[in-house]
Design a protein around this motif. Structure first.
Motif, PDB file in Angstrom:
ATOM      1  N   PRO A  32      -3.185 -24.582  25.300  1.00 57.60           N
ATOM      2  CA  PRO A  32      -2.825 -24.871  24.229  1.00 57.60           C
ATOM      3  C   PRO A  32      -4.020 -24.800  23.201  1.00 57.60           C
ATOM      4  O   PRO A  32      -5.062 -24.987  23.441  1.00 57.60           O
ATOM      5  N   ARG A  74       0.756 -22.169  26.627  1.00 54.94           N
ATOM      6  CA  ARG A  74       1.486 -21.122  25.751  1.00 54.94           C
ATOM      7  C   ARG A  74       2.021 -20.189  26.688  1.00 54.94           C
ATOM      8  O   ARG A  74       0.999 -19.489  27.307  1.00 54.94           O
ATOM      9  N   SER A  83       8.752 -20.242  25.340  1.00 53.20           N
ATOM     10  CA  SER A  83       7.271 -19.694  24.463  1.00 53.20           C
ATOM     11  C   SER A  83       6.234 -20.867  25.077  1.00 53.20           C
ATOM     12  O   SER A  83       5.076 -20.753  24.836  1.00 53.20           O
ATOM     13  N   GLU A  84       6.901 -22.083  25.697  1.00 51.48           N
ATOM     14  CA  GLU A  84       5.810 -23.364  26.169  1.00 51.48           C
ATOM     15  C   GLU A  84       6.283 -23.801  27.395  1.00 51.48           C
ATOM     16  O   GLU A  84       7.602 -24.090  27.513  1.00 51.48           O
ATOM     17  N   ARG A 108       6.390 -14.135  16.677  1.00 50.43           N
ATOM     18  CA  ARG A 108       6.355 -15.275  17.334  1.00 50.43           C
ATOM     19  C   ARG A 108       6.736 -16.731  16.647  1.00 50.43           C
ATOM     20  O   ARG A 108       7.606 -17.445  16.953  1.00 50.43           O
ATOM     21  N   ASN A 121       8.731 -14.428  22.400  1.00 54.35           N
ATOM     22  CA  ASN A 121       7.604 -14.787  23.293  1.00 54.35           C
ATOM     23  C   ASN A 121       7.015 -13.795  24.153  1.00 54.35           C
ATOM     24  O   ASN A 121       6.392 -13.961  25.074  1.00 54.35           O
TER      25      ASN A 121
END
Length: 352
Positions: A41, A26, A18-19, A59, A65
């Motif tokens: 971000p 993101r 998810s990052e 989430r 995600n």
């Protein structure tokens, strides 16, 4: 599973991420596009030209995600919205189990999307759609444990959340003499029953199915009772992909269906990493060569899949043995099993 790259910095990322660890973007996955999208971000929206996406409502809850198109009434992504019941979250371990189950289910939905299979209409025809309930065993007033059985009934798949606990699942695997037991395996098996209802029952595929898998009209309860009392017949390995597949025609189909999913998704992964005998391109976001634009998921013919799969599993088994692990692929596929897998290949591609 294909490989993914961060759309912002091209660093390799994974399906569950998810990052991006490199640029801190993101990340969000859009199943309709089979792509990762990025947002800076702090941003709460993802954009694809004129289309705006928002995060799945889960989430923060379970690190889902996947993204939802903005303006859609349902706040949950395609995968999460098909879960009707979640376990009691007052137990911290249940939240972890739920997260693990949903992660495995997203991989299932990834394959369903790639194959072009439907999951039904939850709003207008909910009783025929694919639905999931994740439940935990409970303690009855008399002190006895009320067990939750993993299974399928007319599109409703129930999974005991204890299956998401690795030690518990391994205990079950050993107790039942299974060479393989995983969450993704459970999901792929149970949806096999759902698609049997939609692709085989009351169609022109029913008689060919019976010729290959046997007559599903055999009493299911009696068949399971016999299997659990006596086990699989001697020599079952020559005709069935697992001992449980011997229990009943339906279970043979579901086990073979799950195995077909294992093979195709495994080959897609191998292709993207250059392990399938095809020369990989330099970039991460490439189209894997050797099959079609859709990779192994779009393979029109069945036999080329097996011609790639069998030597790959031999090599992977050898790799595992080299570092002291058990076989990566503890199965032997006979011509009889090939015929079952080829039948499923035809079902899926005729439907798509």
């Amino acid at each position: 599973m294909r490989r993914f790259a961060c759309p912002n910095c091209s660093n390799e990322v994974h399906f569950r991420n998810s990052e991006c660890v490199n640029c801190n973007s993101r990340l969000g996955y859009v199943p309709a596009w089979d792509q990762m999208f990025f947002a800076k971000p702090g941003d709460t929206q993802w954009h694809d030209g004129a289309t705006v996406y928002k995060a799945c409502a889960n989430r923060q809850e379970i690190f889902c995600n996947w993204l939802v198109e903005d303006g859609v009434e349902d706040e949950h992504c395609l995968s999460c919205r098909h879960t009707l019941v979640i376990p009691d979250l007052s137990s911290p371990e249940n939240r972890d189990h739920w997260a693990s189950l949903e992660e495995a289910k997203r991989r299932l939905f990834y394959s369903i999307q790639k194959f072009g299979l439907g999951v039904g209409d939850l709003v207008n025809a909910g009783d025929t759609a694919l639905r999931f309930e994740f439940k935990a065993d409970t303690l009855a007033p008399d002190g006895k444990t009320k067990r939750v059985l993993t299974g399928h009934e007319h599109g409703l798949i129930t999974i005991n959340v204890a299956e998401a606990d690795d030690p518990t699942r391994e205990k079950y695997r050993k107790a039942m003499g299974e060479p393989y037991r995983t969450l993704i395996g459970h999901f792929r098996h149970e949806v096999g029953h759902y698609y049997w209802d939609h692709l085989v029952w009351n169609t022109d595929k029913l008689e060919p199915y019976r010729a290959i898998f046997g007559d599903e009209r055999e009493d299911y309860g009696e068949a399971l009772k016999r299997h659990y009392e006596n086990g699989a017949p001697a020599g079952w390995e020559a005709t069935h992909v697992s001992s449980y597949a011997c229990a009943h025609s339906w279970e043979d189909f579901a086990e073979s269906w799950a195995h077909y999913f294992h093979i195709v998704d495994g080959l897609e992964t191998a292709g993207w990493y250059g392990l399938d005998g095809h020369t990989p391109d330099a970039g991460l976001n490439r189209t894997p060569g050797g099959w079609s634009d859709a990779g192994p998921y779009g393979a029109a013919e069945f036999r080329p899949l097996m011609d790639a799969w069998v030597p790959l599993t031999v090599a992977m088994n050898a790799m595992n043995r080299s570092i002291g692990l058990g076989d990566f692929y503890p199965f032997v596929l006979s011509d009889t099993i090939f015929a079952k897998l080829e039948f499923i290949h035809g079902l899926i591609h005729d439907r798509a």
